[in-house]
Design an enzyme around this catalytic site. Structure first.
Site, mmCIF file in Angstrom:
data_model
loop_
_atom_site.group_PDB
_atom_site.id
_atom_site.type_symbol
_atom_site.label_atom_id
_atom_site.label_comp_id
_atom_site.label_asym_id
_atom_site.label_seq_id
_atom_site.Cartn_x
_atom_site.Cartn_y
_atom_site.Cartn_z
ATOM 1 N N THR A 32 38.559 44.424 47.565
ATOM 2 C CA THR A 32 39.755 44.332 48.406
ATOM 3 C C THR A 32 40.371 42.953 48.258
ATOM 4 O O THR A 32 39.697 41.982 47.921
ATOM 5 C CB THR A 32 39.419 44.526 49.905
ATOM 6 O OG1 THR A 32 38.688 43.399 50.369
ATOM 7 C CG2 THR A 32 38.634 45.779 50.144
ATOM 8 N N CYS A 38 50.960 36.080 45.594
ATOM 9 C CA CYS A 38 49.896 36.149 44.580
ATOM 10 C C CYS A 38 49.924 37.490 43.847
ATOM 11 O O CYS A 38 50.502 38.467 44.331
ATOM 12 C CB CYS A 38 48.524 36.029 45.233
ATOM 13 S SG CYS A 38 48.143 34.407 45.873
ATOM 14 N N HIS A 55 42.644 37.350 41.437
ATOM 15 C CA HIS A 55 43.659 37.077 42.459
ATOM 16 C C HIS A 55 44.132 35.658 42.196
ATOM 17 O O HIS A 55 43.376 34.715 42.372
ATOM 18 C CB HIS A 55 42.997 37.226 43.839
ATOM 19 C CG HIS A 55 43.884 36.885 45.000
ATOM 20 N ND1 HIS A 55 43.596 37.302 46.277
ATOM 21 C CD2 HIS A 55 45.030 36.164 45.107
ATOM 22 C CE1 HIS A 55 44.528 36.863 47.107
ATOM 23 N NE2 HIS A 55 45.402 36.155 46.418
#
Lengths: 186, 129
Positions: A32, A38, A55
């Site tokens: 997750t 981002c 990420h």
């Protein structure tokens, strides 16, 4: 990367925060992340079932006349790809899903668009197939990714408290850690 | 002081994006005589085919990785004196130590700046003109 075992919810949840990545071949793992400007790239080898997520937020501006953002982004992508390959994935089979790159801040620059454009160009240049994407827009996203199946879900985050937890600040990364804990050999 | 433009350089990395970034940085510091290879095997072929003064190579690559390339270069008489700079990640201390054992000339931690790349090359060749 934060791994949680939640008794009320079977499986393991791996939360990938900005600047990090995670990979897994565990069918119980769900990755997750929460994204504003981002971008998260979810990548997997559909044959081996090994997958992962990164990420990243590219720094703004062009340092020393060259594209520092691209350099930082290429490194972030390389970390994910190399770890997948080391774990048995094959480069020619890799496929990716892209999320994020929203316009979260006012002003002239659109950091989210820059992040999204970088990710798309990187994958195109490297010949990695994009099988899904949700980029741009004005809202934060919560993304869930099951690396073994390749399934991904996103929902737009409307909870202002949750959006407030986003600590995305467009910034340059820490200076390259040339001598940070490195060896003095030369 | 060597002329930057005279240094024949081979960039070895399996990522096209990374090769492009390194090439751009090299050109910015005057090293314009560059060639590229996507892995160690292709790099060796390129070096045998044409003289090379400097190899800037990634570690993680298919077929023949950076360490394998370094060992092959050092073991191959005509190529053995070629300067080799290895690209590494932050957590690769053990790799750097092994590369030193095999005769690497310098190493560079990603993501790096053009200035750092220049300093690493100058540490091997002297100040570039």
């Amino acid at each position: 990367m934060i791994v949680e075992n939640t008794p009320h919810r079977p499986g393991k949840r791996v939360h990938v925060v900005q600047g990090e990545h995670a990979i897994s071949a565990d069918p119980d793992v769900m990755m997750t992340t929460i994204l504003g400007s981002c971008v998260a790239v979810c990548m997997r080898d559909p044959v081996t079932g090994i997958g992962g997520m990164n990420h990243f937020l590219l720094p703004e501006g062009k340092a020393d006349g060259l594209d520092e953002g691209r350099r930082y982004g290429a490194y972030a992508m390389e970390l994910l790809i190399n770890e997948l390959l080391r774990s048995g994935a094959r480069r020619e089979r890799l496929e990716a899903k892209l999320f994020g790159g929203a316009r979260m801040f006012g002003g002239l620059s659109d950091v989210g668009a820059s992040n999204a454009a970088f990710a798309e160009k990187f994958l195109k240049d490297e010949g990695i197939k994009v099988v899904g994407s949700s980029l741009g827009g004005m809202g934060a996203r919560r993304v869930q990714f099951w690396p073994v199946t390749g399934r991904a879900q996103q929902r737009i985050v409307t909870d202002t408290h949750e959006v407030a937890t986003l600590k995305e600040v467009p910034r340059k990364p820490a200076p390259p850690a040339e001598d940070e804990g490195s060896l003095e050999l030369f | 002081m060597p002329a930057a433009s005279a240094i024949k350089t081979l960039i070895v990395d399996d990522q096209q994006t990374m090769r492009s970034l390194i090439r751009t940085s090299l050109h910015a510091i005057g090293i314009t005589n560059t060639r590229e290879a996507p892995d160690g095997e292709e790099a060796l072929k390129a070096m045998i085919a044409s003289p090379t003064n400097l190899v800037i190579t990634d570690f993680n690559m298919p077929k023949l990785d950076g360490l394998g390339l370094l060992r092959a270069v050092r073991a191959h008489g005509p190529l053995s004196k070629t300067a080799v700079i290895m690209l590494t990640g932050r957590a690769d201390k053990e790799l750097v130590q092994r590369a030193v054992q095999f005769g690497v000339n310098n190493y560079l931690v990603k993501p790096f700046t053009t200035q750092t790349l220049k300093e690493k090359i100058e540490a091997v060749f002297g100040v570039l003109t």
